[in-house]
Each structure stands twice: as C-alpha cells, then as structure tokens.
Motif scaffolding. Structure first.
Motif, PDB file in Angstrom:
ATOM      1  N   GLN A 159      -0.906  -5.113  -3.318  1.00 49.54           N
ATOM      2  CA  GLN A 159      -2.505  -4.824  -3.203  1.00 49.54           C
ATOM      3  C   GLN A 159      -2.650  -3.933  -4.212  1.00 49.54           C
ATOM      4  N   SER A 160      -1.677  -3.059  -4.610  1.00 44.77           N
ATOM      5  CA  SER A 160      -2.124  -2.054  -5.712  1.00 44.77           C
ATOM      6  C   SER A 160      -2.307  -2.869  -6.870  1.00 44.77           C
ATOM      7  N   CYS A 161      -2.042  -3.863  -7.309  1.00 43.32           N
ATOM      8  CA  CYS A 161      -2.495  -4.609  -8.400  1.00 43.32           C
ATOM      9  C   CYS A 161      -3.220  -5.924  -8.511  1.00 43.32           C
ATOM     10  N   ALA A 176      -7.637  -8.396 -11.773  1.00 46.45           N
ATOM     11  CA  ALA A 176      -6.912  -7.428 -12.353  1.00 46.45           C
ATOM     12  C   ALA A 176      -5.866  -7.666 -12.928  1.00 46.45           C
ATOM     13  N   THR A 177      -5.261  -8.808 -12.669  1.00 47.90           N
ATOM     14  CA  THR A 177      -3.895  -9.299 -13.151  1.00 47.90           C
ATOM     15  C   THR A 177      -4.056 -10.079 -14.614  1.00 47.90           C
ATOM     16  N   THR A 185      -5.162  -2.156 -15.198  1.00 49.35           N
ATOM     17  CA  THR A 185      -4.767  -2.142 -13.943  1.00 49.35           C
ATOM     18  C   THR A 185      -3.522  -0.977 -13.707  1.00 49.35           C
ATOM     19  N   CYS A 186      -2.598  -1.206 -14.631  1.00 44.03           N
ATOM     20  CA  CYS A 186      -1.323  -0.540 -14.802  1.00 44.03           C
ATOM     21  C   CYS A 186      -1.824   1.203 -15.067  1.00 44.03           C
ATOM     22  N   GLY A 187      -2.732   1.279 -15.884  1.00 48.00           N
ATOM     23  CA  GLY A 187      -3.213   2.640 -16.046  1.00 48.00           C
ATOM     24  C   GLY A 187      -3.783   3.519 -14.672  1.00 48.00           C
ATOM     25  N   ASN A 188      -4.128   2.531 -13.847  1.00 47.50           N
ATOM     26  CA  ASN A 188      -4.635   3.286 -12.387  1.00 47.50           C
ATOM     27  C   ASN A 188      -3.576   4.206 -12.292  1.00 47.50           C
TER      28      ASN A 188
END
Length: 191
Positions: A159-161, A176-177, A185-188
C-alpha cells in the motif's frame, strides 16, 4: 432491531451455511459483534431484505452506501472489477472486519503483504495479467524483510507504494509506480 437480528441469526448463525451457489452465508455472531460493523443491524447493509422468508437470490450489499470515498477511489483502479466483491477481497469477511489499526485486520501494515499476496503470489494470476509474481520478490526485498522479520511498521508495504483503493497500472502516467513517478513515490519515505 434486536428482534430482526435474532431472527436472521436463527439461521445464519450456522457457520457452514451456504447459498445455492456454494457461497458461505453463515455469520459468526461473536466475530460480527466484535467487528467494526457490529453496531449495525443486518438490514442496514442487506437493505433489500425486508422480512422472512426472504428470496433465495438477494441483492449484493452496496458498501458504497457508507464508504463512498473508498468506492470512488476504486473507479478506474486495476481492482475495480478484479473480484466478485472488491471490498471483501482485500478487507475480508464483512461480518468480521476490524479497524485497520487492529493487528487482526487484513489491512494492518504487517498483514498487507499477505493480503495482497493472496492474489499477487499466484503464478497463474501473474501469468494471466502479464505481471511478475511479486509476492516472493517483495518478501525478499529490504522492505519485506524489515516488515516481516523486524516488525517495522514504518517499512514500505504494498500500500505504501501502490496506494489503497485507486491502484493504477504501472503503465498509467498517473500511477505512483509509473517509472516517471517512482522518485517521488520513494521520496515520500526516503527524503
């Protein structure tokens, strides 16, 4: 009313009860009363059932009546029509759903990989949709190990990504992917 619920459970308390199509229609009363929906009356969700005996074929429950934002998020999602009932496919039995902060919840952070892996750990599902079998890949990743072996709730789970309800194909520019959005997305988490 309590009387109506008692009447429903007179039959449906039989946990192995099935309808004509073989779907389980039994309700564990204790689990239901402990669930987030336990404060509701049966016909709050099963609105088309007015009395007993009811027809063998009853209308499906419309979760959107209470969960409009989540239902709107599913529109256009890769999961919108991926299951007989997209809500219970992830959240589990509607009569036993607990809050997402409860460790017993199917969508509690530690449980998300297993919940998603129920479908995304299937070679046949992956092949059918032209996807890799991502579940074992995730479990062996740094995020999967941090979550499953270290119990770090802050570790990225599916869910995070990918998001929760409005999950788009990685080919969609809004996803987001999507490769153009992966840095953000990874920067979150990784500022």
């Amino acid at each position: 009313t309590v009387q109506a619920e008692t009447a429903c459970l007179a039959c449906h308390a039989e946990k192995t009860m099935q309808d004509g199509a073989g779907h389980n229609i039994g309700v564990d009363a204790h689990r239901f009363h402990s669930s987030i929906h336990g404060v509701l009356k049966c016909n709050d969700c099963h609105a088309t059932i007015k009395d007993y005996p009811h027809p063998d074929q009853v209308a499906p429950v419309k979760c959107a009546n209470c969960h409009a934002d989540e239902a709107a998020g599913l529109v256009g999602s890769v999961h919108a029509d991926g299951a007989e009932h997209p809500c219970t496919s992830c959240h589990g039995d509607a009569h036993a759903i607990v809050t997402k902060t409860d460790p017993k919840s199917a969508v509690y952070p530690l449980n998300i990989p297993r919940t998603c892996g129920a479908c995304h750990g299937s070679d046949s599902m992956a092949k059918k949709h032209g996807l890799p079998n991502v579940y074992p890949l995730y479990l062996d990743s740094i995020h999967g190990l941090a979550l499953s072996q270290e119990g770090l709730l802050v570790a990225a789970n599916c869910q995070s990504c990918h998001g929760s309800h409005h999950i788009l194909s990685h080919k969609d520019p809004q996803s987001a992917t999507n490769k153009s959005n992966v840095p953000k997305t990874c920067g979150n988490c990784h500022a």
